[in-house]
Design a protein around this motif. Structure first.
Motif, PDB file in Angstrom:
ATOM      1  N   ALA A 216       0.973  -0.746  -0.022  1.00  0.00           N
ATOM      2  CA  ALA A 216      -0.089   0.294   0.097  1.00  0.00           C
ATOM      3  C   ALA A 216       0.599   1.351   0.126  1.00  0.00           C
ATOM      4  CB  ALA A 216      -0.805  -0.278   1.203  1.00  0.00           C
ATOM      5  N   LEU A 217       0.207   2.047  -0.774  1.00  0.00           N
ATOM      6  CA  LEU A 217       0.690   3.835  -0.467  1.00  0.00           C
ATOM      7  C   LEU A 217      -0.534   4.939  -0.181  1.00  0.00           C
ATOM      8  CD1 LEU A 217       2.759   5.921  -1.053  1.00  0.00           C
ATOM      9  CD2 LEU A 217       2.503   5.996  -2.997  1.00  0.00           C
ATOM     10  N   THR A 218       0.247   5.801   0.956  1.00  0.00           N
ATOM     11  CA  THR A 218      -0.331   6.670   1.165  1.00  0.00           C
ATOM     12  C   THR A 218      -0.450   7.917   1.384  1.00  0.00           C
ATOM     13  OG1 THR A 218      -1.731   5.240   3.313  1.00  0.00           O
ATOM     14  CG2 THR A 218      -2.483   7.055   2.872  1.00  0.00           C
ATOM     15  N   GLY A 219      -0.670   8.528   0.558  1.00  0.00           N
ATOM     16  CA  GLY A 219      -0.190  10.218   0.712  1.00  0.00           C
ATOM     17  C   GLY A 219      -0.818  11.251   1.398  1.00  0.00           C
ATOM     18  N   TYR A 220      -0.842  12.135   2.145  1.00  0.00           N
ATOM     19  CA  TYR A 220      -1.763  13.380   2.765  1.00  0.00           C
ATOM     20  C   TYR A 220      -0.355  13.982   2.637  1.00  0.00           C
ATOM     21  CZ  TYR A 220      -4.526  10.695   5.697  1.00  0.00           C
ATOM     22  OH  TYR A 220      -5.361   9.455   5.646  1.00  0.00           O
ATOM     23  N   LEU A 221      -1.762  15.885   1.832  1.00  0.00           N
ATOM     24  CA  LEU A 221      -1.414  17.429   2.326  1.00  0.00           C
ATOM     25  C   LEU A 221      -1.591  17.431   3.394  1.00  0.00           C
ATOM     26  CD1 LEU A 221      -0.987  18.535  -0.909  1.00  0.00           C
ATOM     27  CD2 LEU A 221       0.726  18.021  -0.074  1.00  0.00           C
ATOM     28  N   ARG A 222      -0.855  18.386   3.928  1.00  0.00           N
ATOM     29  CA  ARG A 222      -1.413  18.386   5.620  1.00  0.00           C
ATOM     30  C   ARG A 222      -1.400  20.690   5.467  1.00  0.00           C
ATOM     31  NH1 ARG A 222      -0.055  17.132  11.859  1.00  0.00           N
ATOM     32  NH2 ARG A 222      -2.088  17.067  12.749  1.00  0.00           N
ATOM     33  N   TRP A 223      -2.306  20.921   5.839  1.00  0.00           N
ATOM     34  CA  TRP A 223      -2.746  22.585   6.056  1.00  0.00           C
ATOM     35  C   TRP A 223      -2.883  22.955   7.493  1.00  0.00           C
ATOM     36  CZ3 TRP A 223      -6.923  25.805   4.482  1.00  0.00           C
ATOM     37  CH2 TRP A 223      -7.459  27.632   4.514  1.00  0.00           C
ATOM     38  N   ARG A 224      -1.575  23.852   8.110  1.00  0.00           N
ATOM     39  CA  ARG A 224      -1.585  24.200   9.585  1.00  0.00           C
ATOM     40  C   ARG A 224      -2.716  25.923   9.218  1.00  0.00           C
ATOM     41  NH1 ARG A 224       0.047  21.120  13.250  1.00  0.00           N
ATOM     42  NH2 ARG A 224       1.658  19.321  13.464  1.00  0.00           N
ATOM     43  N   PHE A 225      -3.534  26.080   9.481  1.00  0.00           N
ATOM     44  CA  PHE A 225      -4.824  26.638   8.588  1.00  0.00           C
ATOM     45  C   PHE A 225      -5.225  28.113   9.947  1.00  0.00           C
ATOM     46  CE2 PHE A 225      -8.179  24.017   9.809  1.00  0.00           C
ATOM     47  CZ  PHE A 225      -8.920  24.528  10.518  1.00  0.00           C
ATOM     48  N   TYR A 226      -5.173  27.848  11.644  1.00  0.00           N
ATOM     49  CA  TYR A 226      -5.599  28.214  12.030  1.00  0.00           C
ATOM     50  C   TYR A 226      -5.657  27.604  13.582  1.00  0.00           C
ATOM     51  CZ  TYR A 226      -8.132  31.357  15.551  1.00  0.00           C
ATOM     52  OH  TYR A 226      -8.551  32.630  16.152  1.00  0.00           O
ATOM     53  N   GLY A 227      -4.258  28.179  13.971  1.00  0.00           N
ATOM     54  CA  GLY A 227      -3.648  27.520  15.651  1.00  0.00           C
ATOM     55  C   GLY A 227      -3.399  26.123  15.668  1.00  0.00           C
ATOM     56  N   ALA A 228      -3.778  25.486  16.175  1.00  0.00           N
ATOM     57  CA  ALA A 228      -4.112  24.588  16.555  1.00  0.00           C
ATOM     58  C   ALA A 228      -4.925  23.395  15.206  1.00  0.00           C
ATOM     59  CB  ALA A 228      -4.698  23.694  18.027  1.00  0.00           C
ATOM     60  N   TRP A 229      -5.258  24.439  14.829  1.00  0.00           N
ATOM     61  CA  TRP A 229      -6.288  23.623  13.411  1.00  0.00           C
ATOM     62  C   TRP A 229      -5.573  22.855  12.723  1.00  0.00           C
ATOM     63  CZ3 TRP A 229     -11.413  21.873  14.627  1.00  0.00           C
ATOM     64  CH2 TRP A 229     -12.109  22.293  15.586  1.00  0.00           C
ATOM     65  N   SER A 230      -5.991  22.054  12.190  1.00  0.00           N
ATOM     66  CA  SER A 230      -5.085  21.702  10.168  1.00  0.00           C
ATOM     67  C   SER A 230      -5.862  20.628   9.006  1.00  0.00           C
ATOM     68  CB  SER A 230      -3.764  20.344  11.212  1.00  0.00           C
ATOM     69  OG  SER A 230      -4.104  19.795  11.711  1.00  0.00           O
ATOM     70  N   ALA A 231      -5.358  20.853   8.311  1.00  0.00           N
ATOM     71  CA  ALA A 231      -7.213  20.205   7.632  1.00  0.00           C
ATOM     72  C   ALA A 231      -5.768  18.911   6.220  1.00  0.00           C
ATOM     73  CB  ALA A 231      -8.003  20.631   6.750  1.00  0.00           C
ATOM     74  N   SER A 232      -6.285  17.853   6.411  1.00  0.00           N
ATOM     75  CA  SER A 232      -5.820  17.297   5.243  1.00  0.00           C
ATOM     76  C   SER A 232      -5.981  16.327   4.699  1.00  0.00           C
ATOM     77  CB  SER A 232      -4.971  16.210   6.378  1.00  0.00           C
ATOM     78  OG  SER A 232      -4.024  16.419   6.745  1.00  0.00           O
ATOM     79  N   VAL A 233      -5.827  16.321   3.018  1.00  0.00           N
ATOM     80  CA  VAL A 233      -6.603  15.854   1.987  1.00  0.00           C
ATOM     81  C   VAL A 233      -5.225  15.069   1.716  1.00  0.00           C
ATOM     82  CG1 VAL A 233      -5.543  17.311   0.184  1.00  0.00           C
ATOM     83  CG2 VAL A 233      -7.669  16.084  -0.086  1.00  0.00           C
TER      84      VAL A 233
END
Length: 301
Positions: A216-233
């Motif tokens: 398997a291969l898993t990849g993410y882009l992770r964006w820290r957008f505000y303080g302790a909040w982050s979003a990933s795709v």
């Protein structure tokens, strides 16, 4: 022979996607069978302990054979998972070990499943014992490289008279290499290739089952957008895992693709939380995940 082959395809689906026991951001290793989460291989200071709880709800349809849906069955799986992780040192490198215990409930919601598949199953699944070590641990730059081993011993409840079962009735070993690299001050990339070896099941609905190695291969882009909040795709690709039943090769590799979306935050200085959604975009020989929600809470102490 055709009936046996069809039975094996369905069994492969259940084994691959219903054994849910993931470990998330504060934990050093992932679940068996390619459950990888953004930030899970960011090393924490030596001596840190983490108690984690997960709640899953996953919907299925299918199954699929050579990319085409066969039958109209739908099913739902729920899992409650507890995990303990402790960080330390080995040979001057940061390390961590963890133990995970999942409870799984699976039931049909629509359509008809073959009799030998079973309509429902529940109970404790196999333990997951994990160990990670970080050859590269650079928190100032946000750069990490981690090596992880996961052993899934044969400890769960096993239903030998049907395909659906919380336990696998065999051992499994998974090895990961994770690379986390910052792309900017707020965006990072994470890549995790993995390899899984499966032991034999000598009581697989009355047959003897071997399974080839899975990748398997898993990849993410992770964006820290505000303080302790982050979003990933993210994305995930699964290959290999063909089954051999009583010496007959089934040619039933899942060849599954997934997309993943995650939102993470800190509820308190010592409490982290996350919500992840994922679904399959394509599958060749398996059930298809149409919706997968995971809520996770981690207490650091």
């Amino acid at each position: 022979m055709q009936a046996r082959r069809l039975r094996t395809i369905v069994a492969h689906c259940a084994r691959m996607f219903c054994m849910l026991a993931p470990l998330y951001a504060a934990s050093p290793a992932h679940a068996a069978g390619s459950e990888v989460y953004p930030g899970e291989l960011v090393a924490l200071p030596s001596g840190t302990q983490v108690l984690s709880f997960y709640q899953y709800e996953r919907d299925f349809e299918g199954y699929y054979f050579n990319g085409e849906r066969v039958g109209g069955a739908r099913a739902k799986a729920r899992a409650s998972v507890a995990a303990y992780t402790r960080y330390g040192q080995i040979g001057g490198l940061t390390s961590a070990w963890s133990i995970t215990l999942p409870y799984i409930d699976f039931h049909k919601t629509a359509g008809t499943l073959p009799v030998w598949f079973g309509d429902e199953s529940s109970g404790l699944s196999d333990l997951r014992l994990k160990y990670s070590v970080w050859p590269v641990n650079d928190p100032e730059r946000g750069r990490y490289v981690a090596l992880t081993g996961v052993w899934q011993p044969n400890t769960g409840r096993y239903e030998r008279d049907q395909v659906l079962s919380p336990g696998d009735n065999r051992n499994r070993l998974t090895f990961q290499l994770t690379w986390i690299e910052p792309l900017s001050r707020t965006v990072s990339m994470e890549l995790t290739p993995e390899f899984s070896w499966h032991g034999d099941n000598d009581d697989y609905v009355g047959t003897y089952m071997k399974q080839e190695n899975a990748y398997a291969l898993t990849g993410y882009l992770r964006w820290r957008f505000y303080g302790a909040w982050s979003a990933s795709v993210g994305f995930q690709s699964n290959r290999g895992g063909d089954q051999i039943i009583d010496g007959v090769r089934q040619n039933n590799e899942p060849d599954q693709q997934r997309v993943l979306f995650s939102l993470n935050t800190m509820l308190a200085p010592d409490v982290a939380a996350s919500l992840r959604y994922s679904r399959d975009t394509s599958v060749q020989n398996s059930v298809r995940i149409t919706s997968d929600w995971v809520l996770a809470v981690h207490w650091l102490f």
